[in-house]
Write a protein that holds these residues in place. Sequence first.
Motif, PDB file in Angstrom:
ATOM      1  N   PHE A 149     -56.972 -25.616 -25.904  1.00 26.63           N
ATOM      2  CA  PHE A 149     -57.700 -26.074 -24.578  1.00 26.63           C
ATOM      3  C   PHE A 149     -58.843 -24.889 -24.172  1.00 26.63           C
ATOM      4  O   PHE A 149     -58.553 -23.861 -23.757  1.00 26.63           O
ATOM      5  CB  PHE A 149     -56.856 -26.086 -23.662  1.00 26.63           C
ATOM      6  N   ILE A 310     -57.348 -28.201 -16.222  1.00 26.79           N
ATOM      7  CA  ILE A 310     -56.529 -28.667 -17.116  1.00 26.79           C
ATOM      8  C   ILE A 310     -55.923 -30.023 -16.588  1.00 26.79           C
ATOM      9  O   ILE A 310     -55.291 -30.730 -17.425  1.00 26.79           O
ATOM     10  CB  ILE A 310     -55.330 -27.643 -17.294  1.00 26.79           C
ATOM     11  N   THR A 311     -56.291 -30.409 -15.439  1.00 26.23           N
ATOM     12  CA  THR A 311     -55.800 -31.652 -15.220  1.00 26.23           C
ATOM     13  C   THR A 311     -56.624 -32.908 -15.250  1.00 26.23           C
ATOM     14  O   THR A 311     -56.472 -34.192 -15.218  1.00 26.23           O
ATOM     15  CB  THR A 311     -55.324 -31.908 -13.592  1.00 26.23           C
ATOM     16  N   PRO A 315     -57.621 -33.368 -21.245  1.00 29.04           N
ATOM     17  CA  PRO A 315     -56.527 -32.454 -21.680  1.00 29.04           C
ATOM     18  C   PRO A 315     -55.153 -32.735 -21.118  1.00 29.04           C
ATOM     19  O   PRO A 315     -54.085 -32.677 -21.992  1.00 29.04           O
ATOM     20  CB  PRO A 315     -56.972 -31.148 -20.950  1.00 29.04           C
ATOM     21  N   ASP A 316     -55.077 -33.741 -20.098  1.00 32.21           N
ATOM     22  CA  ASP A 316     -53.948 -34.066 -19.682  1.00 32.21           C
ATOM     23  C   ASP A 316     -53.091 -35.152 -20.687  1.00 32.21           C
ATOM     24  O   ASP A 316     -52.042 -34.767 -21.055  1.00 32.21           O
ATOM     25  CB  ASP A 316     -54.023 -34.881 -18.179  1.00 32.21           C
ATOM     26  N   LEU A 317     -53.958 -35.994 -21.123  1.00 31.10           N
ATOM     27  CA  LEU A 317     -53.386 -36.890 -21.936  1.00 31.10           C
ATOM     28  C   LEU A 317     -52.966 -36.373 -23.456  1.00 31.10           C
ATOM     29  O   LEU A 317     -52.051 -36.581 -24.020  1.00 31.10           O
ATOM     30  CB  LEU A 317     -54.376 -38.140 -22.033  1.00 31.10           C
ATOM     31  N   GLY A 319     -52.287 -33.268 -23.977  1.00 31.10           N
ATOM     32  CA  GLY A 319     -50.872 -32.317 -23.391  1.00 31.10           C
ATOM     33  C   GLY A 319     -49.586 -33.238 -23.691  1.00 31.10           C
ATOM     34  O   GLY A 319     -48.741 -32.758 -24.019  1.00 31.10           O
TER      35      GLY A 319
ATOM     36  N   PHE B 231     -46.199 -31.600 -18.601  1.00 27.97           N
ATOM     37  CA  PHE B 231     -46.100 -31.187 -20.000  1.00 27.97           C
ATOM     38  C   PHE B 231     -45.583 -29.873 -19.977  1.00 27.97           C
ATOM     39  O   PHE B 231     -46.335 -28.933 -19.510  1.00 27.97           O
ATOM     40  CB  PHE B 231     -47.007 -31.692 -20.962  1.00 27.97           C
ATOM     41  N   ARG B 259     -43.296 -38.106 -28.351  1.00 27.59           N
ATOM     42  CA  ARG B 259     -43.858 -37.526 -29.432  1.00 27.59           C
ATOM     43  C   ARG B 259     -43.105 -37.642 -30.935  1.00 27.59           C
ATOM     44  O   ARG B 259     -41.961 -37.377 -30.922  1.00 27.59           O
ATOM     45  CB  ARG B 259     -44.048 -35.977 -29.463  1.00 27.59           C
ATOM     46  N   ARG B 330     -44.716 -42.693 -19.701  1.00 25.21           N
ATOM     47  CA  ARG B 330     -45.420 -43.280 -20.811  1.00 25.21           C
ATOM     48  C   ARG B 330     -44.785 -44.887 -20.753  1.00 25.21           C
ATOM     49  O   ARG B 330     -45.588 -45.512 -21.089  1.00 25.21           O
ATOM     50  CB  ARG B 330     -44.623 -42.935 -22.126  1.00 25.21           C
ATOM     51  N   GLU B 333     -47.237 -45.984 -18.331  1.00 26.40           N
ATOM     52  CA  GLU B 333     -48.629 -46.050 -19.029  1.00 26.40           C
ATOM     53  C   GLU B 333     -48.758 -47.189 -19.825  1.00 26.40           C
ATOM     54  O   GLU B 333     -49.915 -47.839 -19.809  1.00 26.40           O
ATOM     55  CB  GLU B 333     -48.797 -44.712 -19.838  1.00 26.40           C
ATOM     56  N   SER B 388     -49.186 -36.879 -14.178  1.00 23.04           N
ATOM     57  CA  SER B 388     -50.467 -36.239 -14.778  1.00 23.04           C
ATOM     58  C   SER B 388     -51.009 -35.174 -13.913  1.00 23.04           C
ATOM     59  O   SER B 388     -50.894 -35.206 -12.932  1.00 23.04           O
ATOM     60  CB  SER B 388     -51.552 -37.437 -14.840  1.00 23.04           C
ATOM     61  N   GLY B 389     -51.199 -34.123 -14.867  1.00 25.17           N
ATOM     62  CA  GLY B 389     -51.661 -32.795 -14.046  1.00 25.17           C
ATOM     63  C   GLY B 389     -50.596 -32.177 -13.347  1.00 25.17           C
ATOM     64  O   GLY B 389     -50.874 -31.466 -12.491  1.00 25.17           O
ATOM     65  N   GLY B 390     -49.161 -32.731 -13.471  1.00 28.55           N
ATOM     66  CA  GLY B 390     -48.298 -31.915 -12.420  1.00 28.55           C
ATOM     67  C   GLY B 390     -48.492 -32.529 -11.162  1.00 28.55           C
ATOM     68  O   GLY B 390     -47.890 -31.699 -10.372  1.00 28.55           O
TER      69      GLY B 390
END
Lengths: 459, 578
Positions: A149, A310-311, A315-317, A319, B231, B259, B330, B333, B388-390
């Motif tokens: 990244f 990073i969000t 990059p999010d997906l 990760g 993640f 994964r 997921r 999603e 997403s993105g915490g």
Amino acid sequence: MAKEYHTINQIAGPLVFVEKTEPIGYGELVQIALPDGSTKRGQVLDTSDEVVVIQVFEGTGGIDRSSGVKFLGETVKMPVAKDMLGRILNGSGDPLDNGPPIIPEKRLEIIGAAINPWARDNPQEFIQTGISSIDGMNTLVRGQKLPIFSGAGLPHNDIALQIARQAKVLGGKEEFAVVFAAMGITSEEAQYFMKDFERTGALKRAVVFLNLADDPAIERLLTPRLALTTAEYLAFDLGMHVLVILTDITNYSEALRQIGAAREEVPARRGYPGYMYTDLASMYERAGRIKGKKGSITQFPILSMPGDDITHPIPDLTGYITEGQIVASRDLHRKGIFPPIAVERSLSRLMGQGIGPGRTREDHRAVSDQLYAAYAEGRDLRGLVAIVGKEALSDRDRKFLDFADAFEDRFTRQGKDEDRTIEQTLDLGWELLSMLPTDSLTKIDRKFIEKYHPTVKKK
Amino acid sequence: MATKETGRISRVAGPVVTAEGISPRMYDVVLVGELKLMGEVIKLVGKKTVIQVYEDTSGIRPGEVVVDTGAPLQVELGPGLLSSVYDGVQRPLPVLRETQGDFVSRGITAPGLDRKKKWEFTPLVKKGDEVGRGTILGEVPEGNIIHRVLAPNDAKGKIKSISSGDFTVEDVIGQLDSGYELKLMQKWPVRQARPYVEKLMPDIPLVTGQRVLDMLFPLAKGGTAAIPGGFGTGKTVTSQQLSKWSDAQIVIYVGCGERGNEMTEVLTTFPELEDPKTGKPLMGRTVLIANTSNMPVAAREASVYTGITIAEYYRDMGYDVSLMADSTSRWAEAMREISSRLEEMPGEEGYPAYLAARLSEFYERCGRVKVFSGGIGSISVIGAVSPSGGDFSEPVTQNTLRIVKVFWALDSKLRERRHFPAINWLTSYSLYSPILEDWYRKNVAEDWNQVRLWAMETLQKESELQEIVQLVGSDALPEEQRLTLDVARMIREFFLQQSAYHAVDTYSPLKRQYEYMSAIKRFSELAKKAISLEVPLERISSLQSRTDLGKLKFEETMDADLKKVAAEMDKQFASLGA
């Protein structure tokens, strides 16, 4: 042979709509003959009794209503052969290097089927990249997919090249190959990669796919799949260990969004299509090992985070699919530290399987945990120092502060051609840890301290 | 069974196929094209049927045949589920590998249960007995447990005949008066919850052996928990630890959009694990469902239902089942992707408007219940959420939090510090602790709850003090407050941190957890006394017993060591004059 239709009734963006055809298969490859005698290629996106929608790879410029459309009756296939090593191909897989045409040994579907999870072998062979911040702290293993990244202006290409140059499995003498897929990068960047491949002799063992910034965007959706199909052939048919470098995933995702918009799909986050997760997964998940097969595919996708965010969906997906990430840090880069790898934000999810006795060294886990913890503590103290000054800190805190600086300066920083062994990396870690009071090393078993700690073990 | 109707395909657009000439019910399974790809009816418009296909549709043309199977997506339930590894629609992955190689190709089916294997059936009912749904007809040894063969939902009447012996899942083991044939296997539609008699209060804890969970944020048997985390916060490791160590008899692990390589870790480590209770392989009480992110999206959507249906089946036998859904994000999603392909009007952030309803329906299928076979069974669900993105304000996390009672907040800051499990003690919660208090008091220690509250309080105080320390440094604090910081550090580093990879530390029994926390509490009390006698904190913090408390969790002899250190601790404080 395939029938030619002259029934185009609509052209919009990259899409061509053809009427009154015989039943056409979804995903079929299409050839369009233009009035000027040239041909373009495309793929069926939507097929019904009434109309067939074709996505044209090279853009629809020059196509008119009378152009001839031929459906080839098969989906996109990649001709593969061992002779591809050392060759440079364009984003559609045709030679760019004036070399002889490739005589295919096999023609493979580029939409690879998913590896049966039961057939996957556990990736656990340690790959030594010679870079301390990766080997020591975010260990890479064979079959892993570990993206970099990065952001605009950061030296991610140098990091990728150093890894490609130095990566090796300890004690291994297996056949090794690099598959390089460029998606929408500038010709200057491409040349940078090519020069380095030539300089180090890596080109002989590489297959290069180039889709440059001025090549059709839609072709970018094909390029990585051609590359991965080739990689699968090399790995699972020929038993080679393949390192796949995909750059830049951000350009790929832009192309995906472009197609989505042209198809008038309902967009999801930031205009990217709702299926971007699955689409990215269908590339990234083509890394791995298979039980009973010799070869492996290790992936290094590179993506530049728009605005270092990073969000951001890309990059999010990513990760969520890849097994960790190496994050390049602008702060470290500004401090002049190469490689500017932010270990605290990086992660290798498969590290646990690749380290320890018999793989790296028995103390690896403990040392890396302790380095992480101490570095995090030292970094936190920097904020405090900014307010109260270094004098106000306790002795213990000052030691952690100094440790954090030394960690960046000596552990993270290394030369572009400096290839450290894992022993060197771990010993360096111990040397840095010896700056701290021994009783603050709570993450390390006593027996390791007695065996490896530079000042304790001498006693 | 309904007759099989055939029609033709009129349109193919990715995984969404439109067909004419069949009149199926919603959610019936149809076989699409010459390859017989499996799909599900998701929309009926005029004479057209819209089908979501579970597999890649490349090469499928308009005009090809579609077959309506006349039944919704269902799973096969019976002996042979345990130890199995399935994909999202109950196709056994090892069998698929044998028949078609290392890659999952299209249009192949394999039955969920082995048709050839024979099971030793011992009847528990006899001729003339009245049976109804859920009656235990007999027993079959399966894996590490006794598989209770239950009468199917529609079975009702008197037993006309029943035999003992070795049978395959398709063999007739007996008959009812009405001529109804009894078999070891039954089928059940996955999107429909299996019935039970009544729901009970969840007042028994699910013991996990993970200190931070059992002591601070317990989950009840039949309860629901969410593990959110961006993640890389160690979510996967935590959920795997739970699968391995929790005291449910049956473990169901649904890898939904997982994964590939991490699923491999599950698939390769599980068969090697030993069940601490029986010494047999842990797989003997486990069902794994693996649908990686590049396998068909529709199968991913179905995988969670497949998992919970199998869980309900074992619950109905009177077992405690723990189901791990990794990850429900997921799964959402997948719903979002399918919804977008259907061009449905999107709700928040592109998720379908029915997201909240689907999530609550799913979590409502767990619980501790009285079952028709007479006993009590439970399903505890642990749903991993990957915002997403915490960003915890996103719809999947928010809708999940409205439903679940336990929240184990994984924290990336803690991960950076290598504090594992990275569960934030300030933001996590468990609404079960008051309900479970009684149980802990009776089964572990009278003052369990006091010790728990003391620990929580100390950690809370620490976070308040930390704010001051950030401004002025810890030296500016009075000794007593600095002691609080030191004790909180002991709680964090010694007690809360637990290594999943360390042979001893990976599992901590409740009694040991209690003794351990009590020892830290005892240290704190003695230290407080010492400070009131003006012993400097530096001397207290450098006591050997403090260091020993931190290290003993890695020792095989931890329980004995703990007693020794506690005794030493008293002596050392006495020497300080306290």
